[in-house]
Design a protein around this motif. Structure first.
Motif, mmCIF file in Angstrom:
data_model
loop_
_atom_site.group_PDB
_atom_site.id
_atom_site.type_symbol
_atom_site.label_atom_id
_atom_site.label_comp_id
_atom_site.label_asym_id
_atom_site.label_seq_id
_atom_site.Cartn_x
_atom_site.Cartn_y
_atom_site.Cartn_z
ATOM 1 N N ARG A 49 0.809 -1.213 0.000
ATOM 2 C CA ARG A 49 0.000 0.000 0.000
ATOM 3 C C ARG A 49 0.841 1.261 0.000
ATOM 4 N NH1 ARG A 49 -2.180 -4.286 1.431
ATOM 5 N NH2 ARG A 49 -4.385 -4.690 1.019
ATOM 6 N N GLY A 50 2.104 1.120 -0.410
ATOM 7 C CA GLY A 50 2.958 2.283 -0.606
ATOM 8 C C GLY A 50 3.824 2.698 0.562
ATOM 9 N N TYR A 51 3.810 1.937 1.623
ATOM 10 C CA TYR A 51 4.653 2.256 2.778
ATOM 11 C C TYR A 51 6.064 1.742 2.537
ATOM 12 C CZ TYR A 51 0.616 3.654 5.561
ATOM 13 O OH TYR A 51 -0.488 4.305 6.035
ATOM 14 N N GLU A 52 7.036 2.482 3.051
ATOM 15 C CA GLU A 52 8.437 2.096 2.928
ATOM 16 C C GLU A 52 9.033 1.901 4.311
ATOM 17 O OE1 GLU A 52 10.539 5.002 0.634
ATOM 18 O OE2 GLU A 52 9.133 4.866 -1.033
ATOM 19 N N VAL A 53 9.865 0.876 4.448
ATOM 20 C CA VAL A 53 10.547 0.620 5.720
ATOM 21 C C VAL A 53 11.597 1.700 5.932
ATOM 22 C CG1 VAL A 53 12.037 -0.969 6.986
ATOM 23 C CG2 VAL A 53 10.139 -1.864 5.615
ATOM 24 N N VAL A 54 11.522 2.386 7.074
ATOM 25 C CA VAL A 54 12.528 3.393 7.410
ATOM 26 C C VAL A 54 13.369 2.967 8.605
ATOM 27 C CG1 VAL A 54 11.257 5.326 6.402
ATOM 28 C CG2 VAL A 54 10.884 4.727 8.810
ATOM 29 N N ALA A 55 12.933 1.912 9.298
ATOM 30 C CA ALA A 55 13.712 1.395 10.419
ATOM 31 C C ALA A 55 13.336 -0.056 10.661
ATOM 32 C CB ALA A 55 13.454 2.202 11.691
ATOM 33 N N ALA A 56 14.330 -0.836 11.052
ATOM 34 C CA ALA A 56 14.118 -2.227 11.451
ATOM 35 C C ALA A 56 14.893 -2.441 12.742
ATOM 36 C CB ALA A 56 14.590 -3.182 10.371
ATOM 37 N N ILE A 57 14.217 -2.955 13.742
ATOM 38 C CA ILE A 57 14.854 -3.210 15.031
ATOM 39 C C ILE A 57 14.828 -4.715 15.277
ATOM 40 C CG2 ILE A 57 14.855 -2.727 17.511
ATOM 41 C CD1 ILE A 57 13.168 -0.206 16.846
ATOM 42 N N PRO A 58 15.965 -5.378 15.077
ATOM 43 C CA PRO A 58 15.992 -6.825 15.303
ATOM 44 C C PRO A 58 15.917 -7.153 16.797
ATOM 45 C CG PRO A 58 18.163 -6.022 14.653
ATOM 46 C CD PRO A 58 17.229 -4.856 14.612
ATOM 47 N N ASP A 59 15.364 -8.323 17.076
ATOM 48 C CA ASP A 59 15.261 -8.832 18.454
ATOM 49 C C ASP A 59 14.452 -7.927 19.374
ATOM 50 O OD1 ASP A 59 16.453 -11.288 18.191
ATOM 51 O OD2 ASP A 59 18.466 -10.492 18.472
ATOM 52 N N TYR A 60 13.379 -7.323 18.819
ATOM 53 C CA TYR A 60 12.481 -6.498 19.640
ATOM 54 C C TYR A 60 11.058 -6.957 19.437
ATOM 55 C CZ TYR A 60 10.218 -2.551 21.848
ATOM 56 O OH TYR A 60 9.450 -1.767 22.661
ATOM 57 N N PRO A 61 10.559 -7.864 20.256
ATOM 58 C CA PRO A 61 11.211 -8.608 21.345
ATOM 59 C C PRO A 61 12.161 -9.675 20.782
ATOM 60 C CG PRO A 61 8.990 -9.439 21.037
ATOM 61 C CD PRO A 61 9.157 -8.279 20.082
ATOM 62 N N PRO A 62 12.920 -10.337 21.647
ATOM 63 C CA PRO A 62 13.894 -11.317 21.175
ATOM 64 C C PRO A 62 13.282 -12.306 20.179
ATOM 65 C CG PRO A 62 14.193 -10.957 23.507
ATOM 66 C CD PRO A 62 12.937 -10.209 23.115
ATOM 67 N N GLY A 63 13.965 -12.458 19.046
ATOM 68 C CA GLY A 63 13.524 -13.363 18.000
ATOM 69 C C GLY A 63 12.581 -12.737 16.983
ATOM 70 N N VAL A 64 12.211 -11.480 17.190
ATOM 71 C CA VAL A 64 11.266 -10.781 16.317
ATOM 72 C C VAL A 64 11.914 -9.479 15.840
ATOM 73 C CG1 VAL A 64 9.008 -9.632 16.241
ATOM 74 C CG2 VAL A 64 9.280 -11.756 17.531
ATOM 75 N N THR A 65 11.580 -9.053 14.629
ATOM 76 C CA THR A 65 12.029 -7.762 14.128
ATOM 77 C C THR A 65 10.842 -6.820 14.072
ATOM 78 O OG1 THR A 65 13.799 -8.742 12.814
ATOM 79 C CG2 THR A 65 13.082 -6.535 12.176
ATOM 80 N N GLU A 66 11.016 -5.624 14.604
ATOM 81 C CA GLU A 66 9.985 -4.595 14.503
ATOM 82 C C GLU A 66 10.373 -3.644 13.374
ATOM 83 O OE1 GLU A 66 7.776 -2.167 17.759
ATOM 84 O OE2 GLU A 66 9.453 -0.928 17.074
ATOM 85 N N TYR A 67 9.383 -3.310 12.544
ATOM 86 C CA TYR A 67 9.594 -2.384 11.438
ATOM 87 C C TYR A 67 8.807 -1.103 11.675
ATOM 88 C CZ TYR A 67 11.396 -6.395 8.886
ATOM 89 O OH TYR A 67 12.138 -7.481 8.497
ATOM 90 N N THR A 68 9.402 0.016 11.303
ATOM 91 C CA THR A 68 8.693 1.276 11.194
ATOM 92 C C THR A 68 8.605 1.585 9.717
ATOM 93 O OG1 THR A 68 9.522 2.081 13.314
ATOM 94 C CG2 THR A 68 8.687 3.732 11.782
ATOM 95 N N LEU A 69 7.381 1.848 9.267
ATOM 96 C CA LEU A 69 7.144 2.150 7.855
ATOM 97 C C LEU A 69 6.455 3.508 7.758
ATOM 98 C CD1 LEU A 69 6.250 -1.148 8.324
ATOM 99 C CD2 LEU A 69 6.483 -0.994 5.851
ATOM 100 N N THR A 70 6.740 4.236 6.689
ATOM 101 C CA THR A 70 6.122 5.540 6.452
ATOM 102 C C THR A 70 5.608 5.617 5.016
ATOM 103 O OG1 THR A 70 8.167 6.637 5.785
ATOM 104 C CG2 THR A 70 7.598 6.714 8.144
ATOM 105 N N LYS A 71 4.689 6.552 4.805
ATOM 106 C CA LYS A 71 4.119 6.756 3.486
ATOM 107 C C LYS A 71 3.794 8.221 3.299
ATOM 108 C CE LYS A 71 0.062 5.444 0.729
ATOM 109 N NZ LYS A 71 -1.158 4.603 0.723
ATOM 110 N N HIS A 72 4.077 8.744 2.128
ATOM 111 C CA HIS A 72 3.633 10.087 1.751
ATOM 112 C C HIS A 72 2.175 9.971 1.330
ATOM 113 C CE1 HIS A 72 3.604 14.098 0.110
ATOM 114 N NE2 HIS A 72 3.157 13.611 -1.021
ATOM 115 N N LEU A 73 1.323 10.819 1.865
ATOM 116 C CA LEU A 73 -0.089 10.829 1.487
ATOM 117 C C LEU A 73 -0.294 11.917 0.442
ATOM 118 C CD1 LEU A 73 -1.737 10.540 5.029
ATOM 119 C CD2 LEU A 73 -1.196 8.700 3.414
ATOM 120 N N PRO A 74 -0.395 11.519 -0.840
ATOM 121 C CA PRO A 74 -0.494 12.524 -1.922
ATOM 122 C C PRO A 74 -1.811 13.283 -1.871
ATOM 123 C CG PRO A 74 -0.753 10.297 -2.788
ATOM 124 C CD PRO A 74 -0.459 10.174 -1.321
#
Length: 147
Positions: A122-147
């Motif tokens: 849906r047009g979101y891009e990953v701007v950050a990935a935090i591995p092991d948050y929680p342990p064994g999982v990766t958390e992603y932050t995604l952003t999107k420009h709303l035209p």
């Protein structure tokens, strides 16, 4: 000399938040310019998907602040996934944020086992990935420009 305490204290929490806000306002011309404008206020945004019986089939809970839509929660009943409800909820929230609240951007955090591909499609891009948050999982932050 200082005394350190660990109790939960609502009054101190409010006082700390106010002091940090004042310090940030003093140090940031951007935050200072936002004071007293609609962008300063954090406003809840909720979109609900209901079935024929009026029961919850899915929903999105978020907020707008500083011309950004923050998606905090998005859930669709497992039996209804892949039916398009999640995309409709997200699209409706983005449209409201853009047209009624002046938002130009959206952001969301999701775990690797949840929905990073849903947001990418849906047009979101990953701007950050935090591995092991929680342990064994990766958390992603995604952003999107709303035209």
């Amino acid at each position: 000399m200082f005394r350190i305490e660990t109790e939960v204290d609502k009054d101190r929490h409010v006082q700390l938040r106010r002091r940090l806000r004042d310090t940030n306002t003093e140090r940031s011309p951007v935050l200072r310019a936002m004071r007293g404008t609609p962008s300063e206020k954090e406003v809840p945004l909720q979109v609900w998907g209901l079935n024929e019986a009026g029961l919850l089939a899915g929903g999105l809970v978020g907020r707008t602040w500083a011309r950004w839509l923050h998606v905090d929660l998005l859930w669709v009943d497992p039996g209804l996934r892949s039916a398009g409800l999640g995309g409709q909820l997200l699209g409706h929230a983005e449209e409201l944020a853009r047209t009624e609240r002046g938002c130009g951007y959206a952001r969301v955090e999701t775990w690797d086992f949840q929905a990073p591909e849903f947001y990418r499609k849906r047009g979101y891009e990953v701007v950050a990935a935090i591995p092991d948050y929680p342990p064994g999982v990766t958390e992603y932050t995604l952003t999107k420009h709303l035209p």
